[in-house]
Scaffold this motif. Structure first.
Motif, PDB file in Angstrom:
ATOM      1  N   VAL A 132      -0.223   4.509   9.680  1.00 52.42           N
ATOM      2  CA  VAL A 132       1.601   4.077   8.933  1.00 52.42           C
ATOM      3  C   VAL A 132       1.628   2.586   7.822  1.00 52.42           C
ATOM      4  CG1 VAL A 132       3.882   4.027   9.461  1.00 52.42           C
ATOM      5  CG2 VAL A 132       3.025   5.484  10.719  1.00 52.42           C
ATOM      6  N   PHE A 133       0.932   1.152   9.168  1.00 54.61           N
ATOM      7  CA  PHE A 133       0.662   0.350   8.527  1.00 54.61           C
ATOM      8  C   PHE A 133       0.320  -0.081   7.777  1.00 54.61           C
ATOM      9  CE2 PHE A 133       2.952  -1.231  13.160  1.00 54.61           C
ATOM     10  CZ  PHE A 133       4.175  -1.779  12.269  1.00 54.61           C
ATOM     11  N   GLY A 134      -1.390   0.800   7.617  1.00 56.82           N
ATOM     12  CA  GLY A 134      -2.056   1.212   6.385  1.00 56.82           C
ATOM     13  C   GLY A 134      -1.183   1.698   5.286  1.00 56.82           C
ATOM     14  N   VAL A 135      -0.935   2.703   5.425  1.00 60.46           N
ATOM     15  CA  VAL A 135       0.236   3.171   4.501  1.00 60.46           C
ATOM     16  C   VAL A 135       0.482   2.123   3.450  1.00 60.46           C
ATOM     17  CG1 VAL A 135       1.444   5.216   3.455  1.00 60.46           C
ATOM     18  CG2 VAL A 135      -0.586   5.548   4.920  1.00 60.46           C
ATOM     19  N   PHE A 136       1.718   1.839   4.561  1.00 61.21           N
ATOM     20  CA  PHE A 136       2.405   1.152   4.070  1.00 61.21           C
ATOM     21  C   PHE A 136       1.921  -0.245   3.572  1.00 61.21           C
ATOM     22  CE2 PHE A 136       5.241  -2.931   4.412  1.00 61.21           C
ATOM     23  CZ  PHE A 136       7.038  -2.493   4.394  1.00 61.21           C
ATOM     24  N   ALA A 137       0.702  -0.796   3.798  1.00 71.22           N
ATOM     25  CA  ALA A 137       0.093  -1.723   2.742  1.00 71.22           C
ATOM     26  C   ALA A 137      -0.267  -1.079   1.539  1.00 71.22           C
ATOM     27  CB  ALA A 137      -0.674  -2.708   4.116  1.00 71.22           C
ATOM     28  N   ILE A 138      -0.680  -0.316   1.744  1.00 69.97           N
ATOM     29  CA  ILE A 138      -1.325   0.536   0.656  1.00 69.97           C
ATOM     30  C   ILE A 138      -0.246   0.602  -0.419  1.00 69.97           C
ATOM     31  CG2 ILE A 138      -2.190   2.374  -0.945  1.00 69.97           C
ATOM     32  CD1 ILE A 138      -4.146   2.775   1.572  1.00 69.97           C
ATOM     33  N   SER A 139       1.318   0.818  -0.110  1.00 68.07           N
ATOM     34  CA  SER A 139       1.737   0.852  -0.693  1.00 68.07           C
ATOM     35  C   SER A 139       2.093  -0.082  -1.616  1.00 68.07           C
ATOM     36  CB  SER A 139       3.149   1.761  -0.510  1.00 68.07           C
ATOM     37  OG  SER A 139       2.504   3.036   0.135  1.00 68.07           O
ATOM     38  N   LEU A 140       2.710  -1.493  -0.897  1.00 67.50           N
ATOM     39  CA  LEU A 140       2.672  -2.983  -0.984  1.00 67.50           C
ATOM     40  C   LEU A 140       1.778  -3.448  -2.551  1.00 67.50           C
ATOM     41  CD1 LEU A 140       4.165  -4.384   1.715  1.00 67.50           C
ATOM     42  CD2 LEU A 140       5.434  -2.961   0.094  1.00 67.50           C
ATOM     43  N   PHE A 141       0.105  -2.890  -1.545  1.00 71.13           N
ATOM     44  CA  PHE A 141      -0.362  -3.240  -2.910  1.00 71.13           C
ATOM     45  C   PHE A 141      -0.662  -2.408  -4.308  1.00 71.13           C
ATOM     46  CE2 PHE A 141      -3.138  -4.565   0.075  1.00 71.13           C
ATOM     47  CZ  PHE A 141      -3.622  -6.046  -0.216  1.00 71.13           C
ATOM     48  N   ILE A 179       1.670 -10.060   0.187  1.00 70.36           N
ATOM     49  CA  ILE A 179       2.336  -9.620   1.139  1.00 70.36           C
ATOM     50  C   ILE A 179       1.687  -9.317   1.302  1.00 70.36           C
ATOM     51  CG2 ILE A 179       4.688  -8.790   1.962  1.00 70.36           C
ATOM     52  CD1 ILE A 179       6.534 -10.444   0.188  1.00 70.36           C
ATOM     53  N   ALA A 180       1.510  -7.568   0.469  1.00 69.60           N
ATOM     54  CA  ALA A 180       0.308  -6.685   1.047  1.00 69.60           C
ATOM     55  C   ALA A 180      -0.815  -7.223   1.773  1.00 69.60           C
ATOM     56  CB  ALA A 180      -0.515  -5.650  -0.039  1.00 69.60           C
ATOM     57  N   TYR A 227      -3.264  -9.340   9.015  1.00 73.02           N
ATOM     58  CA  TYR A 227      -3.101  -9.322   9.969  1.00 73.02           C
ATOM     59  C   TYR A 227      -3.169  -8.316  10.682  1.00 73.02           C
ATOM     60  CZ  TYR A 227       0.273  -9.127  14.075  1.00 73.02           C
ATOM     61  OH  TYR A 227       0.377  -8.486  15.601  1.00 73.02           O
ATOM     62  N   GLY A 228      -3.586  -7.164   9.851  1.00 74.41           N
ATOM     63  CA  GLY A 228      -3.889  -5.345  10.172  1.00 74.41           C
ATOM     64  C   GLY A 228      -5.263  -6.082  10.737  1.00 74.41           C
ATOM     65  N   VAL A 229      -6.473  -6.681  10.235  1.00 77.47           N
ATOM     66  CA  VAL A 229      -7.952  -7.118  11.123  1.00 77.47           C
ATOM     67  C   VAL A 229      -7.456  -8.038  12.176  1.00 77.47           C
ATOM     68  CG1 VAL A 229      -9.452  -8.679   9.739  1.00 77.47           C
ATOM     69  CG2 VAL A 229      -8.550  -7.349   8.263  1.00 77.47           C
ATOM     70  N   LEU A 230      -6.692  -9.050  12.310  1.00 78.83           N
ATOM     71  CA  LEU A 230      -6.281  -9.632  13.178  1.00 78.83           C
ATOM     72  C   LEU A 230      -6.007  -8.305  14.336  1.00 78.83           C
ATOM     73  CD1 LEU A 230      -4.566 -12.824  12.049  1.00 78.83           C
ATOM     74  CD2 LEU A 230      -6.252 -12.644  13.096  1.00 78.83           C
ATOM     75  N   TYR A 231      -5.314  -8.100  14.010  1.00 79.53           N
ATOM     76  CA  TYR A 231      -5.106  -7.020  15.441  1.00 79.53           C
ATOM     77  C   TYR A 231      -6.165  -5.946  15.782  1.00 79.53           C
ATOM     78  CZ  TYR A 231      -3.476  -2.538  17.250  1.00 79.53           C
ATOM     79  OH  TYR A 231      -2.891  -1.233  18.505  1.00 79.53           O
TER      80      TYR A 231
END
Length: 176
Positions: free
Chosen positions: A62-71, A83-84, A90-94
């Protein structure tokens, strides 16, 4: 000169600010969504299993799809692109801290023996020291409160926790 500084400063601040915001948002959503109405997916993360994937991994999707949408939006509005980038970092840090360091979902094992990484590791282990979704502590993934503070919170918790969890980690660390 000022244009050059702003050209680099604004994107840098957007990325860093987003990473900091994401730690707050991830901790908030972990406590209030994943341990609340979203427990159906997250429960798989708190139960033993042998599978490589767990239903909880759907949150990363879900967070990945959101980030891709922001790109995609950011292709037309450049601040959103940065922001994306921050969300992706942050996803990499997680992935590094939570999936790799704490839950050992890497092909190799590493148990931190001191410092910040040990504190992050122990804080999340304390998060899992309570059975079920209620009474947990330490919902963040990159920032971890001092372990003594978390232990006190767990001791104040009526449900209690497995006090042997940290002792086992220290014994394993000393044996290696």
């Amino acid at each position: 000169m000022i244009d050059t500084v702003l050209h680099y400063l604004v994107p840098t601040l957007l990325v860093l600010g987003t990473v900091v915001f994401m730690e707050w948002f991830a901790a908030w959503s972990h406590e209030h969504i994943m341990h609340g109405w979203g427990w159906g997916w997250h429960k798989s993360h708190h139960e033993p299993h042998d599978e490589g994937l767990e239903e909880n991994d759907l949150y990363a999707v879900v967070f990945g799809v959101f980030a891709i949408s922001l790109f995609w939006v950011g292709a037309s509005f450049w601040p959103v692109w940065w922001i994306a980038v921050g969300i992706s970092i942050y996803g990499v840090l997680y992935f590094f801290f939570h999936d790799g360091l704490v839950h050992q979902r890497w092909p190799f094992k590493y148990l931190p023996r001191k410092g910040y990484l040990k504190r992050v590791y122990q804080a999340h282990r304390l998060h899992h020291a309570v059975e079920g979704r209620d009474g947990c502590v330490s919902f963040g993934f990159v920032y971890a409160e001092p372990v003594d503070s978390l232990v006190k919170k767990l001791q104040d918790n009526k449900r209690g926790f497995d006090q042997n969890a940290l002792k086992e980690d220290d014994q394993r660390s000393a044996a290696e």
